[in-house]
Design a protein around this motif. Structure first.
Motif, PDB file in Angstrom:
ATOM      1  N   ARG A   1     -61.903  -6.031 -81.893  1.00 59.01           N
ATOM      2  CA  ARG A   1     -63.118  -6.849 -81.863  1.00 59.01           C
ATOM      3  C   ARG A   1     -63.085  -7.912 -82.963  1.00 59.01           C
ATOM      4  O   ARG A   1     -62.557  -7.680 -84.048  1.00 59.01           O
TER       5      ARG A   1
ATOM      6  N   THR B   1     -64.389  -9.126 -77.620  1.00 59.91           N
ATOM      7  CA  THR B   1     -63.615  -7.900 -77.438  1.00 59.91           C
ATOM      8  C   THR B   1     -62.351  -8.203 -76.643  1.00 59.91           C
ATOM      9  O   THR B   1     -62.384  -8.916 -75.636  1.00 59.91           O
TER      10      THR B   1
ATOM     11  N   ASP C   1     -70.796  -3.960 -79.118  1.00 58.04           N
ATOM     12  CA  ASP C   1     -70.299  -5.305 -78.833  1.00 58.04           C
ATOM     13  C   ASP C   1     -71.416  -6.342 -78.881  1.00 58.04           C
ATOM     14  O   ASP C   1     -71.260  -7.446 -78.362  1.00 58.04           O
TER      15      ASP C   1
ATOM     16  N   VAL D   1     -69.775 -10.998 -80.598  1.00 52.74           N
ATOM     17  CA  VAL D   1     -68.596 -10.153 -80.762  1.00 52.74           C
ATOM     18  C   VAL D   1     -67.661 -10.371 -79.586  1.00 52.74           C
ATOM     19  O   VAL D   1     -68.052 -10.222 -78.418  1.00 52.74           O
TER      20      VAL D   1
END
Length: 310
Positions: free
Chosen positions: A107, A102, A299, A100
């Motif tokens: 995201r 960010t 995340d 993921v």
């Protein structure tokens, strides 16, 4: 007059009256009786009868005609691919190297994609101007080699006869700075918790520069073919050799799906479809999809059991 003669005379009168009524009730040849016709009569006349048409009936006497139901169309079977053609069979491997990303914009789920060719012959597309494409793009033709000696294997020095099929358009990718085959794949992130999986995010058309990046995993088989495709210039042929795959790493443009801001933690399914517009001719179109199960925790991406996705 005697009683017997009276009975005979009365009987004769009744019979005569009956005969006169029958004579006047029978229509002359070609004429139409004033007696109402059966309900089917107007329908028969409408089908092309040669009789003289009846006077227009009153609205209350107009029969209702039931329309003939439309027959169910018969599906035309897909033509069988010529057995002499060494066609490719391109499959997508399950997405790998997921993480993921960010940023201020939110995201993104990033991942690596691999398109493998496990067919009889190479996947090859050649750019040309044979058909119109949108501005800034050009046409491509798929080349399928013919089996010269009937051994079912592609041999680059022997197979020279080909069959040509239109394969869509090619586009210049400004981030990759070279030419791509348009609509090579489609990515979709699904939530499998509902009875019918819900689409969370999707990228409908992903273009690839088709080339030999790496050999396919041994579990898919082994082929002696060497790598033959690697150029991504404007007029260079592109393709994937038998036993090879085109790998697009997770940091490249296009290798991501945007995650909704309020996406809950949970299990999701990442689906990859190769040739989503069915532009390529292959030996098998039923294996053009793969699914990767994953769990998103803030995340982080955590591996999940594959049984959650189908």
């Amino acid at each position: 007059m005697g009683r017997g003669r009276q009975v005979k005379w009365g009987y004769a009168v009744a019979v005569g009256a009956l005969m006169i009524g029958l004579v006047f009730s029978i229509p002359a040849p070609g004429a139409v009786s004033a007696v109402a016709a059966p309900a089917a009569f107007p329908t028969l006349m409408a089908l092309g009868g040669t009789e003289t048409p009846s006077p227009a009936p009153s609205p209350t006497d107009t029969p209702t005609v039931t329309p003939t139901p439309t027959p169910t169309p018969t599906l035309t079977p897909t033509p069988t691919l010529d057995k002499r053609l060494l066609a490719p069979d391109v499959i997508p491997l399950r997405a790998s190297q997921l993480w993921v990303q960010t940023s201020r914009g939110g995201r993104k789920l990033r991942f690596t994609s691999s398109l493998a060719n496990i067919g009889l012959g190479p996947l090859e597309v050649r750019p040309n101007k044979n058909h119109p494409c949108p501005p800034g793009e050009h046409n491509s033709t798929q080349i399928i080699y013919r089996d010269a000696n009937g051994n079912g294997r592609y041999e680059s020095l022997r197979e020279t006869a080909v069959s040509r099929h239109r394969a869509g358009c090619m586009v210049y990718h400004r981030y990759h700075e070279h030419w791509h085959f348009k609509a090579s794949a489609r990515y979709t992130l699904l939530d499998p918790s509902a009875e019918e999986p819900v689409v969370v995010s999707t990228r409908r058309k992903v273009s690839f520069c088709l080339r030999d990046s790496s050999r396919v995993p041994d579990r898919l088989g082994r082929w002696p073919s060497g790598d033959a495709y690697g150029a991504c210039s404007r007029w260079a042929p592109q393709g994937i050799s038998v036993g090879w795959m085109d790998v697009y790493q997770n940091f490249l443009a296009g290798q991501s799906l945007r995650l909704p801001k309020k996406l809950n933690n949970g299990i999701y399914c990442l689906r990859t479809v190769v040739d989503p517009l069915d532009q390529l001719t292959e030996t098998d179109n039923d294996n053009n999809r793969s699914v990767r199960a994953l769990a998103i925790r803030g995340d982080r991406v955590v591996a999940s059991r594959q049984r959650h996705c189908r």
